[in-house]
Design a protein around this motif. Structure first.
Motif, mmCIF file in Angstrom:
data_model
loop_
_atom_site.group_PDB
_atom_site.id
_atom_site.type_symbol
_atom_site.label_atom_id
_atom_site.label_comp_id
_atom_site.label_asym_id
_atom_site.label_seq_id
_atom_site.Cartn_x
_atom_site.Cartn_y
_atom_site.Cartn_z
ATOM 1 N N SER A 179 -13.892 61.549 18.777
ATOM 2 C CA SER A 179 -14.142 60.969 20.093
ATOM 3 C C SER A 179 -14.503 62.014 21.147
ATOM 4 C CB SER A 179 -12.894 60.210 20.571
ATOM 5 O OG SER A 179 -13.001 59.840 21.936
ATOM 6 N N ILE A 180 -15.481 61.654 21.994
ATOM 7 C CA ILE A 180 -15.797 62.444 23.190
ATOM 8 C C ILE A 180 -15.551 61.598 24.430
ATOM 9 C CG2 ILE A 180 -17.518 63.890 22.045
ATOM 10 C CD1 ILE A 180 -19.604 62.105 23.716
ATOM 11 N N SER A 181 -15.523 62.297 25.579
ATOM 12 C CA SER A 181 -15.354 61.644 26.874
ATOM 13 C C SER A 181 -16.695 61.643 27.612
ATOM 14 C CB SER A 181 -14.325 62.419 27.693
ATOM 15 O OG SER A 181 -14.857 63.702 28.027
ATOM 16 N N LYS A 182 -16.692 61.139 28.851
ATOM 17 C CA LYS A 182 -17.901 61.196 29.672
ATOM 18 C C LYS A 182 -18.038 62.535 30.373
ATOM 19 C CE LYS A 182 -18.276 59.156 33.577
ATOM 20 N NZ LYS A 182 -18.377 58.137 34.648
ATOM 21 N N ARG A 183 -17.026 63.404 30.229
ATOM 22 C CA ARG A 183 -17.100 64.725 30.858
ATOM 23 C C ARG A 183 -18.140 65.582 30.141
ATOM 24 N NH1 ARG A 183 -11.789 63.321 30.227
ATOM 25 N NH2 ARG A 183 -11.638 64.527 28.301
ATOM 26 N N THR A 184 -18.851 66.400 30.879
ATOM 27 C CA THR A 184 -19.897 67.220 30.279
ATOM 28 C C THR A 184 -19.547 68.707 30.292
ATOM 29 O OG1 THR A 184 -21.042 67.285 32.415
ATOM 30 C CG2 THR A 184 -21.728 65.593 30.839
ATOM 31 N N ASP A 185 -18.359 69.049 30.798
ATOM 32 C CA ASP A 185 -17.946 70.453 30.799
ATOM 33 C C ASP A 185 -17.260 70.795 29.479
ATOM 34 O OD1 ASP A 185 -15.478 69.239 30.997
ATOM 35 O OD2 ASP A 185 -15.130 69.813 33.076
ATOM 36 N N ASN A 186 -16.445 71.831 29.465
ATOM 37 C CA ASN A 186 -15.826 72.234 28.194
ATOM 38 C C ASN A 186 -14.689 71.321 27.772
ATOM 39 O OD1 ASN A 186 -13.731 73.018 29.880
ATOM 40 N ND2 ASN A 186 -14.059 75.217 29.593
ATOM 41 N N THR A 187 -14.390 70.275 28.551
ATOM 42 C CA THR A 187 -13.409 69.265 28.128
ATOM 43 C C THR A 187 -14.103 68.032 27.567
ATOM 44 O OG1 THR A 187 -13.283 68.226 30.319
ATOM 45 C CG2 THR A 187 -11.793 70.080 29.892
#
Length: 552
Positions: A426-434
């Motif tokens: 799973s990924i999040s909508k964040r585009t940084d290193n998180t």
């Protein structure tokens, strides 16, 4: 009292930070953010799957074809507004006549099958965790030294899990029981200062500091309590509010959940199959019932998963799935506890034999008693050209080294078994290193790719909607993509569809925070085999090209 308060708070903090159980979380997002997971990197600067772009560019022509996606999951809300017309119907079966009309071994299976159904047409809502089953069934053999070396190793691993869980959850349950008492007592005590409990967290902090200075004379005049007791009460209440426990009902609900874990999931004497009437250690199929939506408390999970895949796109309600031509075949094998391998295997056989082209499995466990049964069923699906999509799990662990089942990987022989299995993180909508969800499992060899699975707007029971997170929601993103591919390019093989999904994803060339670690950075490519994130738009373009080459 202070000792108990500190112990309770430590447990509460640990649990809130590390456990993701796919509980519904209602959050406030604006309409633009609501469907972030379907958006496009180029247009929206979000690592969505680009489904909206696919439809906006009219790349999908009308088709009369239909495809069946089986969801091996919990009970489901068959009457949800977004699923009406989207559920598979077994046209060979006459409803409610008590006869197996299509001779498939299942009576009145109009929409699917409930392998947790009882003889009395009810539903079994509780199971042990798998490691509890292993301890129960192998304790005597272990003590009598009749297990082989691998079995002994697995038993000891299960026993460690069992002991650790008991040592964790039982005190935690006691602490929550204590917290319920403290919560009401603290509110009652503070009512003198704040009638009707009309106070804010900052005011709690202020009164706590004043009490520590000894300014408690007014309180002692109206209540027989020591300064230490009152200080502890306010400290507990302050800390509960800080952790978003702002009412008694929240604590009560969590206590009930923990009570179920302690007295059901970890109860070694639980008779799980008492009312089903089968022998769980024999791979028979004549058990269960066709009732898929009779246990209200366990309708959400499959409703969420199925909605992501096939929610009606034209009803102007809730969410939009991948296509109205996708039909969901609900197969109930999951409840509160670990799924039985017998039910998983039979669920796969049922799906394949009744026309499903894709099987979504948004569940998992760290142990598998009859793993060969499941391996054989997955191989059978491969032989029938059926693709299986599985969630990677929500334990923040590396499943290259920590077993997580079902799997296409034999952890004892260190080899893959099949080519029709995709494991999804799973990924999040964040585009940084998180970018990667902190709860997601990962693995350079055993996780194939990642897909959106955090803060997903989902359909929930009673035609409602909410936000949820988990790899359980990342897997159906891939299942929906596979279904779209086959709807329009049916000449592709199961191996080709898997290849397309993995190779067409968006490559992530950056360092990201490793799940379960606060500050440890690793390259994204170390977390999954493909080093990519699912992209439905790219997958459809690649499928079109591959299909055209095969027909020329």
């Amino acid at each position: 009292m202070f000792k108990n308060v500190i112990f309770f708070l430590l447990l509460l903090i640990i649990t809130n930070c590390s456990i993701y159980n796919n509980n519904i979380v209602i959050k406030k997002f604006n309409n633009e953010d609501r469907f972030w997971y379907q958006r496009d990197l180029e247009k929206d600067s979000i690592f969505g799957i680009s489904l909206i772009r696919l439809y906006e560019e009219n790349r999908l022509l009308q088709t009369k074809s239909e495809i069946i996606v089986a969801t091996l999951d919990t009970q489901i809300d068959l009457n949800h507004n977004d699923l009406l017309g989207q559920i598979w119907v077994n046209k060979k079966e006459i409803p409610n006549n008590g006869i197996d009309d299509d001779k498939n071994g299942y009576i009145d299976d109009i929409n699917g099958w409930n392998f947790l159904g009882t003889i009395g047409r009810h539903h079994t809502s509780r199971n042990n965790y798998e490691y509890v089953k292993i301890v129960r069934e192998n304790k005597n053999a272990y003590e009598n030294n009749t297990l082989d070396s691998l079995e002994r190793k697995e038993y000891k691993r299960a026993l460690d899990y069992y002991n650790n869980a008991n040592n964790y959850y039982k005190p935690y349950l006691s602490s929550l029981k204590y917290a319920k008492e403290v919560f009401k007592l603290a509110l009652d005590s503070l009512n003198y200062y704040y009638p009707n409990n009309n106070f804010k967290y900052k005011e709690l902090d202020s009164i706590y500091n004043s009490i520590k200075k000894g300014d408690i004379r007014t309180f002692n005049q109206i209540r027989e309590a020591s300064a230490k007791d009152f200080t502890a009460l306010v400290f507990t209440l302050k800390s509960l509010y800080q952790l978003n426990y702002s009412n008694y009902e929240q604590i009560d609900e969590n206590e009930k959940m923990l009570d179920s874990i302690v007295n059901s999931n970890l109860n070694i004497y639980l008779k799980e199959r008492r009312y089903i009437g089968d022998n769980v250690n024999e791979l028979s199929k004549s058990y269960g019932n066709p009732l898929l939506n009779i246990y209200d408390r366990q309708l959400n999970h499959n409703t969420e998963v199925s909605g992501v895949i096939a929610a009606n796109r034209n009803n102007k309600k809730g969410i939009k799935g991948f296509s109205n031509n996708i039909k969901i075949m609900p197969i109930c094998i999951a409840n509160n506890g670990s799924e039985h391998d017998k039910d998983i295997a039979n669920g796969i056989y049922y799906a394949v034999n009744n026309g499903a082209k894709i099987i979504n499995m948004s569940f998992g466990k760290e142990f598998s008693i009859h793993k060969k049964w499941v391996f054989d069923a997955i191989k059978y699906a491969e032989s029938k050209k059926v693709l299986i999509i599985h969630c990677a799990g929500n334990n923040s662990m590396n499943i290259d080294f920590n077993p997580f089942y079902p799997s296409d990987f034999d952890y004892f022989k260190s080899e893959e078994n099949v080519e029709n299995f995709i494991n999804v993180g799973s990924i999040s909508k964040r585009t940084d290193n998180t970018l990667v969800s902190p709860f997601s499992n990962y693995g350079k060899n055993n996780v194939d790719l990642f897909a959106p699975g955090e803060d997903i707007y989902v359909a929930i029971k009673n035609s409602n909607y909410g936000y949820d997170s988990g790899t359980s929601l990342a897997a159906p993103m891939v299942s929906g993509t596979a279904a779209l591919i086959w709807l329009y390019y049916p000449n592709l093989t199961v191996q080709e569809v898997k290849k397309i999904i993995l190779e067409s994803g968006v490559t992530i060339d950056k360092m990201v925070v490793k799940p379960g670690a606060e500050n440890e950075l690793v390259h994204f490519s170390e977390l999954c085999k493909s080093g990519k994130i699912l992209n439905t738009y790219n997958a459809m373009k690649m499928a079109e090209e591959m299909s055209r080459k095969k027909t020329n």
